[in-house]
Design a protein around this motif. Structure first.
Motif, PDB file in Angstrom:
ATOM      1  N   MET A  36       0.861  -1.183   0.000  1.00  0.00           N
ATOM      2  CA  MET A  36       0.000   0.000   0.000  1.00  0.00           C
ATOM      3  C   MET A  36       0.897   1.232   0.000  1.00  0.00           C
ATOM      4  N   ARG A  41      -3.332   5.426   4.749  1.00  0.00           N
ATOM      5  CA  ARG A  41      -4.228   4.275   4.632  1.00  0.00           C
ATOM      6  C   ARG A  41      -3.606   3.042   5.278  1.00  0.00           C
ATOM      7  N   SER A  42      -2.330   2.813   4.999  1.00  0.00           N
ATOM      8  CA  SER A  42      -1.614   1.676   5.563  1.00  0.00           C
ATOM      9  C   SER A  42      -1.593   1.731   7.094  1.00  0.00           C
ATOM     10  N   ASN A  44      -3.673   3.257   9.059  1.00  0.00           N
ATOM     11  CA  ASN A  44      -5.003   3.282   9.679  1.00  0.00           C
ATOM     12  C   ASN A  44      -5.907   2.112   9.310  1.00  0.00           C
ATOM     13  N   ILE A  45      -5.437   1.195   8.460  1.00  0.00           N
ATOM     14  CA  ILE A  45      -6.319   0.142   7.958  1.00  0.00           C
ATOM     15  C   ILE A  45      -6.866  -0.735   9.088  1.00  0.00           C
ATOM     16  N   ASP A  48      -9.648   1.198  10.588  1.00  0.00           N
ATOM     17  CA  ASP A  48     -10.719   1.348   9.596  1.00  0.00           C
ATOM     18  C   ASP A  48     -11.584   0.086   9.532  1.00  0.00           C
ATOM     19  N   ILE A  49     -10.983  -1.070   9.726  1.00  0.00           N
ATOM     20  CA  ILE A  49     -11.722  -2.328   9.648  1.00  0.00           C
ATOM     21  C   ILE A  49     -12.192  -2.804  11.019  1.00  0.00           C
ATOM     22  N   ALA A  63      -3.051  -2.860  12.160  1.00  0.00           N
ATOM     23  CA  ALA A  63      -2.689  -2.488  10.786  1.00  0.00           C
ATOM     24  C   ALA A  63      -1.672  -3.475  10.216  1.00  0.00           C
ATOM     25  N   ILE A  66      -3.172  -6.778   8.837  1.00  0.00           N
ATOM     26  CA  ILE A  66      -3.854  -6.636   7.550  1.00  0.00           C
ATOM     27  C   ILE A  66      -2.848  -6.345   6.437  1.00  0.00           C
ATOM     28  N   ASN A  67      -1.863  -5.491   6.712  1.00  0.00           N
ATOM     29  CA  ASN A  67      -0.825  -5.212   5.716  1.00  0.00           C
ATOM     30  C   ASN A  67       0.000  -6.463   5.417  1.00  0.00           C
ATOM     31  N   ARG A  70      -1.986  -8.741   3.099  1.00  0.00           N
ATOM     32  CA  ARG A  70      -1.966  -8.210   1.725  1.00  0.00           C
ATOM     33  C   ARG A  70      -0.607  -8.461   1.070  1.00  0.00           C
TER      34      ARG A  70
END
Length: 149
Positions: A36, A41-42, A44-45, A48-49, A63, A66-67, A70
């Motif tokens: 990302m 965004r990276s 705070n993901i 955010d989820i 974070a 999730i990172n 991905r």
């Protein structure tokens, strides 16, 4: 034949766009993927989820999960990895991605300036190819598609 290339490395400079633009100009059959690139965004993901976390350490952990999912998925699907170590930023994520690529048996093009030779000597020896610039990495990618005639 189209290859998927994972572009590992710092997200603060324009090196990815430079490589993508030059590869497109050469009409190389490459699909580029990578981490990302939107730093906010990276970071705070996770929240955010999963929702707001009680402290910065847990925010980072959420974070990171999730990172890592991905990144791991995209690295596994990649045919080749290009990892850039630049001059300016601490690049632990680049080292992790390059090491993961090696452990997955993915071909790795390592881009590092001569000034990083000593610090990256072991990683460089495990890479498929080590170069010093984006242009040299592009020449390696281009060579893959030469027909030899």
């Amino acid at each position: 034949m189209k290859l998927t290339v994972y572009l590992a490395g710092e997200i603060h400079s324009n090196w990815r766009n430079e490589l993508k633009d030059k590869a497109a100009a050469l009409k190389l059959p490459l699909l580029f993927v990578g981490p990302m690139e939107n730093h906010e965004r990276s970071d705070n993901i996770g929240e955010d989820i999963l929702g707001e976390q009680p402290n910065p350490i847990l925010k980072d952990a959420a974070a990171s999960q999730i990172n890592n999912l991905r990144t791991g998925l995209l690295l596994k699907k990649a045919d080749l990895v290009v990892a850039l170590f630049g001059e300016k930023y601490k690049q632990w994520n680049t080292a992790m991605d390059a090491s993961t690529a090696i452990s997955l048996g993915k071909p790795l093009i390592l881009i590092r300036p001569e000034s990083h030779h000593h610090a990256l000597k072991e990683l460089s020896e495990k890479a498929s190819v080590t170069v010093e610039s984006v242009n040299q990495a592009l020449k390696v990618l281009s060579y893959i598609f030469e027909d030899g005639k």
